[in-house]
Design an enzyme around this catalytic site. Sequence first.
Site, PDB file in Angstrom:
ATOM      1  CG  ASP A 340      -1.872   1.107   1.306  1.00 56.46           C
ATOM      2  OD1 ASP A 340      -2.685   1.232   0.382  1.00 56.46           O
ATOM      3  OD2 ASP A 340      -1.815   1.881   2.283  1.00 56.46           O
ATOM      4  CD  GLU A 369      -2.356   2.469  -3.307  1.00 56.42           C
ATOM      5  OE1 GLU A 369      -3.401   3.140  -3.482  1.00 56.42           O
ATOM      6  OE2 GLU A 369      -1.746   2.446  -2.219  1.00 56.42           O
ATOM      7  CG  ASP A 436      -7.846   3.043  -2.671  1.00 52.15           C
ATOM      8  OD1 ASP A 436      -8.361   3.301  -1.575  1.00 52.15           O
ATOM      9  OD2 ASP A 436      -6.730   2.517  -2.787  1.00 52.15           O
TER      10      ASP A 436
END
Length: 484
Positions: A340, A369, A436
Amino acid sequence: MEFQGVYHRSSDNYCYPLDEENLIINLKTGKGVSKVFLHYGDPFTNGILGGNEAWEGQREEVVFKKTLSHHIWWTTTVQPQYKRCRYYFELVAKEGVIYYFEDGFYTEEDLKEMRGQPQYFTFPWMNKADINRVPDWVNETIWYQIFPERFCNGDKSLNKPGTLEWAGPEQPVKNNEFYGGDLRGIINKLPYLKALNISGIYLTPINESPSTHKYDTSDYFKIDPYFGDEETMKELVQKAHALGIRVMLDGVFNHAGALCDKWQDVVKKGPKSAYYDWFMVNEWPFDPNSWNAKAGRYFTFAFHDKMPKFNTNNEAVKAYLISVCEYWVKTYQVDGIRLDVANEVSHSFCKQLRRKLKALNPQIYILGEIWNDAINWLRGDEFDAVMNYPLGETITDFWTNKEETSEKFEALINRCYTLYMQQTNDVLFNLLDSHDTERIMHKIKDKDKIYQQLLLLLAMPGSPCIFYGTEVLLDGAHDPDCRR
């Protein structure tokens, strides 16, 4: 000829070994260039570099090309017999022929009149230890992303006090609403996923955390008790593997949660804490009545006071987080780890992490990410791939923007596949929506157009991912509503 449109370098996505035999060479030019020839050969064919020897090389036309918005991307593959390659380009346009070397552009007359030689492009050695290698299985994998708290409630005895009745598909949701999704629910749905031909599941964080989304980790070594326990997680992976389904976990290493014991020690003891340098603290003491992150007292994820940022330059922090990943791989036998906020952790951490994880399992998939051009992380010593948000946005824009032409669409798709090496393109994590973003159904509102986009996603190079619920056209606006 538009010289400013021409670009090449002997590294990254412009020149790299695909494997131990094949060297890929790419060149970007303006659209005025009609033909390209590559002159190449071994640097030492005619003697030691720096002498008075002449060097010409073998001439070969570059026939493969992609159209970009304002450029052409030319590509060819050569097989240097001795693993070295010296080269330059011959560019043909209506204005004539120009030769492109590392130190600039030359006409044929320039080359005849100059003393010495121009500076050639050179790929010095195709060292097999430096070749960017990616996991073989990922290119054949169709992922299914699961937000565990909202996927399936399989064990109601684990429900947190205040857990709500399962919401219907038309009901918007909030981040602070718990519905009881858990690991048992995922296990129960594995046959359903197998029937969809899913061959990989990506779970957003499952470690102990006070939130529904779990991106504020409290304990990296503990499964969140409302999801299940370590034995349930082992069962999930074992049963998934038995069905030919790989499993990838989400690692939140950019920041910790406010309840993480390391951060709590800093909050209580300040500079006297053994973990003070584990985080990016700029000012002490903290003000309990102020936004400490926006005031700059310590760095966090996106100004969230309760997500203090790890100092991933600290060797103790790197060792700790790497030990977390090693524990996950050894204990649960997971097949991949997604990082992340991967573009905010240090490169040194990412490189150490790769070495450790690939030593445990050379075929493990390391995904970052990163939402934009990520070549700095994709040179073969950090991540295998990144989440290919540019591709998803390009696909959706074509169906939502009435001014979009097929020619522009082609150019933008080609851009997505000229950013990286070919082996990286084969394992890019391609997606249309995620936890997201707003859901594709919310963006499009037209199931036929959604199916067209899914077809294209599944047909493109890389590894496609379906966000849970997309297969039944689940709606949902931006976070948190996309987490229905």
